[in-house]
Design an enzyme around this catalytic site. Structure first.
Site, PDB file in Angstrom:
ATOM      1  N   LYS A 136     -58.795  30.314  38.598  1.00  0.00           N
ATOM      2  CA  LYS A 136     -57.788  30.884  39.496  1.00  0.00           C
ATOM      3  C   LYS A 136     -56.902  29.733  39.973  1.00  0.00           C
ATOM      4  CE  LYS A 136     -57.464  34.365  43.143  1.00  0.00           C
ATOM      5  NZ  LYS A 136     -56.560  35.299  42.482  1.00  0.00           N
TER       6      LYS A 136
HETATM    7  N1  PMP Z   1     -57.125  39.374  37.902  1.00  0.00           N
HETATM    8  C1  PMP Z   1     -56.181  38.552  38.380  1.00  0.00           C
HETATM    9  C2  PMP Z   1     -55.239  37.932  37.432  1.00  0.00           C
HETATM   10  C3  PMP Z   1     -56.118  38.280  39.752  1.00  0.00           C
HETATM   11  O1  PMP Z   1     -55.187  37.458  40.236  1.00  0.00           O
HETATM   12  C4  PMP Z   1     -57.041  38.894  40.620  1.00  0.00           C
HETATM   13  C5  PMP Z   1     -57.025  38.584  42.089  1.00  0.00           C
HETATM   14  N2  PMP Z   1     -55.849  39.001  42.710  1.00  0.00           N
HETATM   15  C6  PMP Z   1     -57.993  39.769  40.078  1.00  0.00           C
HETATM   16  C7  PMP Z   1     -58.024  39.955  38.708  1.00  0.00           C
HETATM   17  C8  PMP Z   1     -59.014  40.434  40.954  1.00  0.00           C
HETATM   18  O2  PMP Z   1     -59.939  39.489  41.385  1.00  0.00           O
HETATM   19  P1  PMP Z   1     -60.687  39.618  42.783  1.00  0.00           P
HETATM   20  O3  PMP Z   1     -61.373  40.927  42.755  1.00  0.00           O
HETATM   21  O4  PMP Z   1     -61.611  38.477  42.820  1.00  0.00           O
HETATM   22  O5  PMP Z   1     -59.639  39.573  43.828  1.00  0.00           O
END
Ligand code: PMP
Length: 286
Positions: free
Chosen positions: A151
């Site tokens: 991320k």
């Molecule tokens: N995929 C992407 C590309 C993201 O940026 C996110 C978070 N916004 C998610 C999936 C979902 O992840 P999470 O449930 O950890 O927020």
């Protein structure tokens, strides 16, 4: 509302919370981040987010100048200082200021920034009526180029796909991977339901392994719903009985159309509604 920002060790008024224009986070998108929910004054799945942050940092060889325990405490203090009961935390770690040029050895002082604020991603009626998606022509980053499991502060891949969606009047866009398989959406993971089985792409499909995704998989398991993490193609989505997305900001949101095709009967399905209910219960009760 949010007035205090944690930046490298102290809580400052947001106007005072600034980073150098030489910070490689700004110059090159060199850094990592997390988005975390606060429900009822409690930071939701806090350890999982902090762990993912440190794993993202490890993957880009960024040493975070705080222990995980210190980070958890700093997030909690920032939430409390802003009086946030139900809100959203944006946690950012930049590479820090350096010379011009990519060399990480010429940077120093990574900046840890914690913002606690409120957020509304999608309007409430979309949770009742469902969201429509289009498939973006921009594919998700190739895992050998920039692994989507990291991320990182490089979100242009997602932003370019998001623009394709908004150009077509849709609030989210579906992204395929380099193999043409379904990966995820620009800021959310995707699930389908077919013949009572819940399916979602595996981490090696080139996705961010969402914390909400994993929480929903656990809820499904506990609720006796069969879950399969398997490669999906668009055909699977088009013929699915149900579809929904998960994300920290989005939570669980039904999808009722993809590329102008109705999914199932074009309304949020029973499994989606059940998981949405279970998720709401979990976030209220946790
Ligand atoms: N995929 C992407 C590309 C993201 O940026 C996110 C978070 N916004 C998610 C999936 C979902 O992840 P999470 O449930 O950890 O927020």
């Amino acid at each position: 509302m949010a007035g205090k920002v944690f930046i490298s060790g102290s809580l400052l008024d947001k106007e005072q919370a600034v980073v150098s224009v030489y910070d490689h986070g700004l110059l090159y998108g060199d850094g990592v981040f997390e988005g975390i929910r606060v429900y009822g004054g409690k930071v939701f799945l806090h350890e999982e987010h902090i762990q993912r942050l440190y794993e993202s940092a490890l993957a880009i060889r960024l040493e975070i100048p705080m222990t995980q325990a210190e980070m958890i405490k700093a997030v909690e203090e920032t939430v409390a200082a802003n009086g946030i009961a139900d809100g959203y935390v944006r946690l950012v770690v930049t590479r820090g200021a350096g010379t011009l040029g990519l060399d990480i050895r010429r940077t120093s002082d990574p900046q840890v920034i914690i913002i606690a604020d409120t957020i509304t991603l999608y309007p409430p009626e979309l949770y009742e009526n469902g969201l429509e998606l289009v498939t973006a022509s921009t594919i998700r980053n190739h895992p050998s180029a920039l692994n989507p499991r990291i991320k990182s502060l490089n979100y242009l891949n997602n932003i370019l796909a998001k623009i394709e969606g908004t150009d077509q009047g849709k609030m989210e866009a579906l992204m395929l991977n380099h193999k043409g398989e379904v990966a995820e959406c620009t800021g959310d993971n995707i699930f389908i339901v077919k013949d009572g089985v819940l399916k979602t792409p595996p981490p090696d499909a080139g996705i961010l392994e969402g914390i909400t995704r994993n929480a929903v998989i656990r809820l499904a398991d506990e609720g006796g719903i069969t879950v399969r993490q398997a490669a999906l193609v668009r055909h699977d989505v088009y013929i699915a009985d149900e579809c929904f997305l998960t994300g920290t900001a989005a939570e669980v949101i039904p999808v009722v159309a993809v590329d102008g095709r109705k999914i199932g009967d074009g309304k949020p399905g029973p499994t989606t509604k059940r998981l949405l209910e279970l998720f709401r219960k979990l976030t209220r009760d946790e």
